[in-house]
Scaffold this active site. Structure first.
Site, PDB file in Angstrom:
ATOM      1  N   CYS A  26      -4.052  -1.138  -1.819  1.00 12.54           N
ATOM      2  CA  CYS A  26      -4.373   0.274  -2.056  1.00 12.54           C
ATOM      3  C   CYS A  26      -5.454   0.420  -3.136  1.00 12.54           C
ATOM      4  O   CYS A  26      -5.309  -0.105  -4.251  1.00 12.54           O
ATOM      5  CB  CYS A  26      -3.087   0.962  -2.527  1.00 12.54           C
ATOM      6  SG  CYS A  26      -3.267   2.697  -2.873  1.00 12.54           S
ATOM      7  N   THR A  61      -6.205   3.091  -4.779  1.00  8.43           N
ATOM      8  CA  THR A  61      -5.719   3.912  -5.894  1.00  8.43           C
ATOM      9  C   THR A  61      -4.869   3.069  -6.850  1.00  8.43           C
ATOM     10  O   THR A  61      -5.063   3.109  -8.071  1.00  8.43           O
ATOM     11  CB  THR A  61      -4.880   5.090  -5.338  1.00  8.43           C
ATOM     12  OG1 THR A  61      -5.649   5.773  -4.351  1.00  8.43           O
ATOM     13  CG2 THR A  61      -4.484   6.043  -6.433  1.00  8.43           C
ATOM     14  N   GLU A  78      -5.517   9.922   9.299  1.00 12.35           N
ATOM     15  CA  GLU A  78      -4.104   9.814   9.690  1.00 12.35           C
ATOM     16  C   GLU A  78      -3.736  10.761  10.827  1.00 12.35           C
ATOM     17  O   GLU A  78      -2.794  10.519  11.558  1.00 12.35           O
ATOM     18  CB  GLU A  78      -3.205  10.053   8.478  1.00 12.35           C
ATOM     19  CG  GLU A  78      -3.343   8.906   7.496  1.00 12.35           C
ATOM     20  CD  GLU A  78      -2.166   8.758   6.563  1.00 12.35           C
ATOM     21  OE1 GLU A  78      -1.449   9.737   6.356  1.00 12.35           O
ATOM     22  OE2 GLU A  78      -1.997   7.638   6.030  1.00 12.35           O
ATOM     23  N   TYR A 115      -0.647   8.428  -2.461  1.00 14.06           N
ATOM     24  CA  TYR A 115      -0.690   8.126  -3.886  1.00 14.06           C
ATOM     25  C   TYR A 115      -1.951   8.748  -4.529  1.00 14.06           C
ATOM     26  O   TYR A 115      -1.982   8.985  -5.728  1.00 14.06           O
ATOM     27  CB  TYR A 115      -0.774   6.614  -4.123  1.00 14.06           C
ATOM     28  CG  TYR A 115       0.510   5.828  -3.953  1.00 14.06           C
ATOM     29  CD1 TYR A 115       1.657   6.385  -3.388  1.00 14.06           C
ATOM     30  CD2 TYR A 115       0.568   4.497  -4.379  1.00 14.06           C
ATOM     31  CE1 TYR A 115       2.820   5.626  -3.245  1.00 14.06           C
ATOM     32  CE2 TYR A 115       1.718   3.746  -4.254  1.00 14.06           C
ATOM     33  CZ  TYR A 115       2.852   4.308  -3.685  1.00 14.06           C
ATOM     34  OH  TYR A 115       3.994   3.551  -3.562  1.00 14.06           O
ATOM     35  N   GLY A 116      -2.975   8.927  -3.708  1.00 12.49           N
ATOM     36  CA  GLY A 116      -4.320   9.250  -4.226  1.00 12.49           C
ATOM     37  C   GLY A 116      -4.420  10.525  -5.023  1.00 12.49           C
ATOM     38  O   GLY A 116      -5.369  10.709  -5.794  1.00 12.49           O
ATOM     39  N   CYS A 139     -11.220   2.851  -0.383  1.00 10.04           N
ATOM     40  CA  CYS A 139      -9.893   3.321   0.047  1.00 10.04           C
ATOM     41  C   CYS A 139      -9.556   2.647   1.373  1.00 10.04           C
ATOM     42  O   CYS A 139     -10.438   2.423   2.215  1.00 10.04           O
ATOM     43  CB  CYS A 139      -9.948   4.839   0.202  1.00 10.04           C
ATOM     44  SG  CYS A 139      -8.516   5.555   1.007  1.00 10.04           S
ATOM     45  N   THR A 140      -8.279   2.350   1.523  1.00  9.45           N
ATOM     46  CA  THR A 140      -7.797   1.641   2.721  1.00  9.45           C
ATOM     47  C   THR A 140      -8.206   2.293   4.050  1.00  9.45           C
ATOM     48  O   THR A 140      -8.393   1.613   5.045  1.00  9.45           O
ATOM     49  CB  THR A 140      -6.257   1.609   2.700  1.00  9.45           C
ATOM     50  OG1 THR A 140      -5.781   2.930   2.383  1.00  9.45           O
ATOM     51  CG2 THR A 140      -5.738   0.619   1.699  1.00  9.45           C
ATOM     52  N   HIS A 141      -8.312   3.621   4.039  1.00 11.44           N
ATOM     53  CA  HIS A 141      -8.530   4.337   5.301  1.00 11.44           C
ATOM     54  C   HIS A 141      -9.998   4.425   5.724  1.00 11.44           C
ATOM     55  O   HIS A 141     -10.288   4.724   6.873  1.00 11.44           O
ATOM     56  CB  HIS A 141      -8.003   5.769   5.190  1.00 11.44           C
ATOM     57  CG  HIS A 141      -6.519   5.872   5.157  1.00 11.44           C
ATOM     58  ND1 HIS A 141      -5.745   5.193   4.231  1.00 11.44           N
ATOM     59  CD2 HIS A 141      -5.648   6.575   5.926  1.00 11.44           C
ATOM     60  CE1 HIS A 141      -4.469   5.491   4.440  1.00 11.44           C
ATOM     61  NE2 HIS A 141      -4.383   6.324   5.455  1.00 11.44           N
ATOM     62  N   ASP A 157       0.864  -1.180   0.000  1.00 11.47           N
ATOM     63  CA  ASP A 157       0.000   0.000   0.000  1.00 11.47           C
ATOM     64  C   ASP A 157       0.900   1.230   0.000  1.00 11.47           C
ATOM     65  O   ASP A 157       2.110   1.125   0.248  1.00 11.47           O
ATOM     66  CB  ASP A 157      -0.885  -0.012   1.264  1.00 11.47           C
ATOM     67  CG  ASP A 157      -1.761   1.222   1.352  1.00 11.47           C
ATOM     68  OD1 ASP A 157      -2.374   1.588   0.330  1.00 11.47           O
ATOM     69  OD2 ASP A 157      -1.831   1.853   2.428  1.00 11.47           O
ATOM     70  N   SER A 158       0.299   2.377  -0.206  1.00 14.13           N
ATOM     71  CA  SER A 158       1.068   3.621  -0.166  1.00 14.13           C
ATOM     72  C   SER A 158       1.588   3.913   1.244  1.00 14.13           C
ATOM     73  O   SER A 158       2.509   4.701   1.405  1.00 14.13           O
ATOM     74  CB  SER A 158       0.187   4.771  -0.637  1.00 14.13           C
ATOM     75  OG  SER A 158      -1.016   4.797   0.104  1.00 14.13           O
TER      76      SER A 158
HETATM   77  N1  DGL Z   1      -4.016   3.770   0.177  1.00 11.80           N
HETATM   78  C1  DGL Z   1      -4.724   4.793  -0.555  1.00 11.80           C
HETATM   79  C2  DGL Z   1      -5.970   4.169  -1.187  1.00 11.80           C
HETATM   80  O1  DGL Z   1      -6.490   3.179  -0.707  1.00 11.80           O
HETATM   81  C3  DGL Z   1      -5.083   5.967   0.344  1.00 11.80           C
HETATM   82  C4  DGL Z   1      -3.903   6.793   0.772  1.00 11.80           C
HETATM   83  C5  DGL Z   1      -3.192   7.461  -0.384  1.00 11.80           C
HETATM   84  O2  DGL Z   1      -3.750   8.371  -1.032  1.00 11.80           O
HETATM   85  O3  DGL Z   1      -2.070   7.056  -0.656  1.00 11.80           O
HETATM   86  O4  DGL Z   1      -6.438   4.658  -2.177  1.00 11.80           O
END
Ligand code: DGL
Length: 268
Positions: free
Chosen positions: A73, A75, A152, A42-43, A184-186, A10-11
């Site tokens: 991730c 993204t 975060e 990364y998004g 998205c992961t978060h 993941d990012s």
């Molecule tokens: N891990 C990214 C996602 O699930 C979220 C965080 C990022 O933007 O890197 O899209």
């Protein structure tokens, strides 16, 4: 049987929400996790940059002798899955197909909201997959760039998060969606907040559980499940101490700082 670990990347930290479900679904599988903490987020990045980063992340994991990769991730799964699958021979799965399939299975009124980063929403990945599964589904996509920094920075339950979520969810409410993809992961950490705003009747489908189920099926099908005890290794590209400190938020359990190693991702 194949006792090599599964690689997950993941990012940053967020992909640990997927590791948590993988651990539950596949207790015998070892995992090598890479979080690209030096280059997160990364998004908001361009397609070219995301593909370049994803290829490096996967190359690092492959150097760890893994048998498959789960792109945790949203993204990267939306933008770089095909370039990854073209570049490497081992099975590589993302979160889009399994999550969209799970959402399509539970929607009753066929109106499905999609929340994700700007890159994910721009790619139309979840929307296209939903359409492929059932062309009667109306997708209501919404980019939520403020959600990742809120989570975060520990503001997931705050009034500020409530205010912003109300803005992001207004169109989904207006359209009367009965299901929302948390792409998205978060976003699993914002489930309570999103449910408060949308109401209990709206189903929230996050990527972690369907993706874990999907890789479990794939490993079984290919006869490459492990029959050994699981071992977890964590790698990041920066700030291993912070990763260990905040991991609990996403994983539910602590990671000792000695279990997190720093690597130079630009070498891959
Ligand atoms: N891990 C990214 C996602 O699930 C979220 C965080 C990022 O933007 O890197 O899209």
């Amino acid at each position: 049987m194949d006792n090599r670990p599964i690689g997950v990347f993941d990012s940053g930290l967020g992909g640990l929400t997927v590791v948590k479900e993988l651990a539950a679904a596949l207790p015998n599988e070892s995992i090598v996790y890479f979080g690209d903490t030096a280059r997160v987020p990364y998004g908001t990045r361009s397609r070219e940059t995301i593909i370049k980063y994803a290829l490096q992340d996967a190359r690092f994991l492959i150097s760890q002798n893994i048998k498959a990769i789960v792109v945790a991730c949203g993204t990267v799964s939306s933008i770089a899955l095909f370039p990854l699958q073209n570049a490497y021979k081992i099975p590589i799965i993302g979160v889009v197909d399994a999550t969209a399939t799970a959402a399509a299975a539970v929607t009753v009124n066929k109106k499905v909201g999609i929340l994700g980063t700007t890159g994910t929403i721009k790619s139309g990945s979840f929307e296209k997959m939903l359409y492929r599964i059932d062309n009667k589904i109306k997708a209501v996509p919404k980019a939520c760039p403020m959600f990742v920094p809120l989570v975060e920075n520990g503001f997931a339950q705050s009034d500020a998060a409530h205010f912003i979520a109300n803005e992001y969810l207004a169109d989904l409410k207006q359209e009367g969606v009965d299901t929302i993809i948390l792409g998205c992961t978060h976003y699993p950490l914002l489930k309570g907040l999103i449910s408060d705003i949308m109401g209990e009747g709206v189903r929230l489908v996050d990527s972690a559980e369907p993706t874990a189920k999907y890789i479990a099926e794939l490993l079984a099908e290919r006869d490459i499940l492990s029959n050994q005890g699981a071992k977890y290794s964590y790698y990041v590209s920066d700030a291993a101490g912070d990763f260990a400190k905040f991991a609990r938020l996403f994983l539910g359990v602590k990671i000792p700082v000695d279990n997190v190693s720093e690597i130079d991702i630009e070498m891959y």
